[in-house]
Enzyme design. Sequence first.
Site, PDB file in Angstrom:
ATOM      1  N   CYS A 119       0.937  -1.042   0.186  1.00 41.50           N
ATOM      2  CA  CYS A 119       0.161   0.148  -0.166  1.00 41.50           C
ATOM      3  C   CYS A 119       1.135   1.849  -0.345  1.00 41.50           C
ATOM      4  CB  CYS A 119      -0.974  -0.173   1.300  1.00 41.50           C
ATOM      5  SG  CYS A 119      -2.410   1.241   1.313  1.00 41.50           S
ATOM      6  N   LYS A 194     -12.055  -5.153   2.172  1.00 39.35           N
ATOM      7  CA  LYS A 194     -10.927  -4.309   4.037  1.00 39.35           C
ATOM      8  C   LYS A 194     -12.644  -3.426   3.586  1.00 39.35           C
ATOM      9  CE  LYS A 194      -7.764  -1.921   4.658  1.00 39.35           C
ATOM     10  NZ  LYS A 194      -6.533  -1.054   3.955  1.00 39.35           N
ATOM     11  N   ARG A 216     -11.092   7.532   4.060  1.00 37.86           N
ATOM     12  CA  ARG A 216     -11.079   6.043   2.820  1.00 37.86           C
ATOM     13  C   ARG A 216     -12.345   5.790   2.325  1.00 37.86           C
ATOM     14  NH1 ARG A 216      -5.647   6.811   4.318  1.00 37.86           N
ATOM     15  NH2 ARG A 216      -4.401   5.527   5.941  1.00 37.86           N
ATOM     16  N   LYS A 247     -11.156  -8.566   6.272  1.00 42.11           N
ATOM     17  CA  LYS A 247     -11.404  -7.077   7.593  1.00 42.11           C
ATOM     18  C   LYS A 247     -11.569  -6.220   7.605  1.00 42.11           C
ATOM     19  CE  LYS A 247      -6.738  -4.284   7.974  1.00 42.11           C
ATOM     20  NZ  LYS A 247      -5.665  -3.775   6.544  1.00 42.11           N
ATOM     21  N   SER A 274      -6.059  -3.716  15.165  1.00 40.68           N
ATOM     22  CA  SER A 274      -5.674  -3.083  15.760  1.00 40.68           C
ATOM     23  C   SER A 274      -6.493  -2.309  17.114  1.00 40.68           C
ATOM     24  CB  SER A 274      -5.141  -1.966  15.553  1.00 40.68           C
ATOM     25  OG  SER A 274      -5.654  -0.828  14.785  1.00 40.68           O
ATOM     26  N   TYR A 313      -2.381  -9.616  16.289  1.00 40.53           N
ATOM     27  CA  TYR A 313      -0.965  -9.474  17.705  1.00 40.53           C
ATOM     28  C   TYR A 313      -0.633  -9.879  18.511  1.00 40.53           C
ATOM     29  CZ  TYR A 313      -2.048  -4.918  14.267  1.00 40.53           C
ATOM     30  OH  TYR A 313      -2.331  -4.504  13.137  1.00 40.53           O
TER      31      TYR A 313
HETATM   32  C1  PBG Z   1      -3.068   0.195   5.249  1.00 40.37           C
HETATM   33  C2  PBG Z   1      -3.405  -0.428   6.383  1.00 40.37           C
HETATM   34  C3  PBG Z   1      -4.025  -0.172   7.077  1.00 40.37           C
HETATM   35  C4  PBG Z   1      -4.478  -1.998   8.086  1.00 40.37           C
HETATM   36  C5  PBG Z   1      -3.690  -2.872   7.618  1.00 40.37           C
HETATM   37  N1  PBG Z   1      -2.949  -2.310   6.288  1.00 40.37           N
HETATM   38  C6  PBG Z   1      -4.845   0.746   7.852  1.00 40.37           C
HETATM   39  C7  PBG Z   1      -5.567   1.988   6.727  1.00 40.37           C
HETATM   40  O1  PBG Z   1      -6.232   0.777   5.764  1.00 40.37           O
HETATM   41  O2  PBG Z   1      -6.109   2.822   7.301  1.00 40.37           O
HETATM   42  C8  PBG Z   1      -5.122  -1.166   9.544  1.00 40.37           C
HETATM   43  C9  PBG Z   1      -4.533  -2.561  10.468  1.00 40.37           C
HETATM   44  C10 PBG Z   1      -4.980  -3.249  12.003  1.00 40.37           C
HETATM   45  O3  PBG Z   1      -5.618  -2.281  12.747  1.00 40.37           O
HETATM   46  O4  PBG Z   1      -4.562  -3.506  12.497  1.00 40.37           O
HETATM   47  N2  PBG Z   1      -3.717  -0.062   4.218  1.00 40.37           N
END
Ligand code: PBG
Length: 324
Positions: A119, A194, A216, A247, A274, A313
């Site tokens: 990314c 996602k 986003r 995700k 996260s 994690y």
């Molecule tokens: C980047 C990406 C993100 C996550 C994984 N790859 C953040 C986003 O899209 O803002 C999130 C992972 C997480 O929250 O643990 N494109």
Amino acid sequence: MSPSQRPRRRRRSEPLRDLLRETRLAASDFVLPLFVAERNEEARPIAAMPGVVRHSLEGLDAECEAAAAAGVRGVLLFGVPAKKDAQGTGAADSEGIVPRAVRRIRALGLPLVVITDVCLCAYTDHGHCGVLANGEVANDATLERLAQVAACHAQAGADVVAPSAMMDGMVAALRSGLDAAGHSSLAILSYAVKYASAFYGPFREAAASAPQFGDRRGHQMDPANAREALLEARLDVEQGADMLMVKPALPYLDVVRDLRAQHPEVPLFAYQVSGEYSMIRAAGAAGYVDERAVALESLLSIKRAGADAILTYFAKEAASWLGR
Ligand code: PBG
């Protein structure tokens, strides 16, 4: 009155329950996401993700060795570059932090699958996942850039590349770019589904990847949509995705289940993100819940819903809680 059916008969002892258990978690289900910072600094704790740190390049060795020793099967690398620009050029630099980390981990010779996140958001100064045109992420111009990033990770020795930018045509662009660069055996794990999720909050601190303006929602999926997830997944499979991902995980178990049913032949990953992690940690630390039991139950639910592998994690700890 005496019931004619007594399902409790099957739950009377732990050996009996163990014998009849439908879903089992194992250390080999887990992939550990790792943050690696280019700036040469000591491992730095991430305030919003207790127990997770931004590693230095050198610090990766011990972390990967510990993960492999616990039985974890893979790591997913996120780079935190020292410099950012409007085009996110650093993302495709062969001397960038991720290619260096990949080479370093590969040199350890551990039984770990090395997966890289593909990314631009951590590499652009505006924090968006691609290049901008008229204040919007320009899909097709971004595809070219992402294909270069993937080829750069492949060249460094990644086992799997995981595009997460949610651009249309992303998997096809990566596949043809990789094939043209001689990496036709490298697998693509697509973040096919996602969602534009508030559960990514803590990650954006970890990766310093928060968008500087806007959000986003123009490219990530609307949390209200499950049928649209089937379209995203199907397009990615048609474009050559070797594996799919949903995700976040726990708030989207219905989607995990739908994808499992729609693509029985494609391995499915789910990413416990996260925010999911930090909530369990925080509630555990406050004494509101039993952290370990809640973490394992969440992971089990994700697997029960149909995930073959889980990005978490908790990977190292969960692996050791399960014992090997
Ligand atoms: C980047 C990406 C993100 C996550 C994984 N790859 C953040 C986003 O899209 O803002 C999130 C992972 C997480 O929250 O643990 N494109």
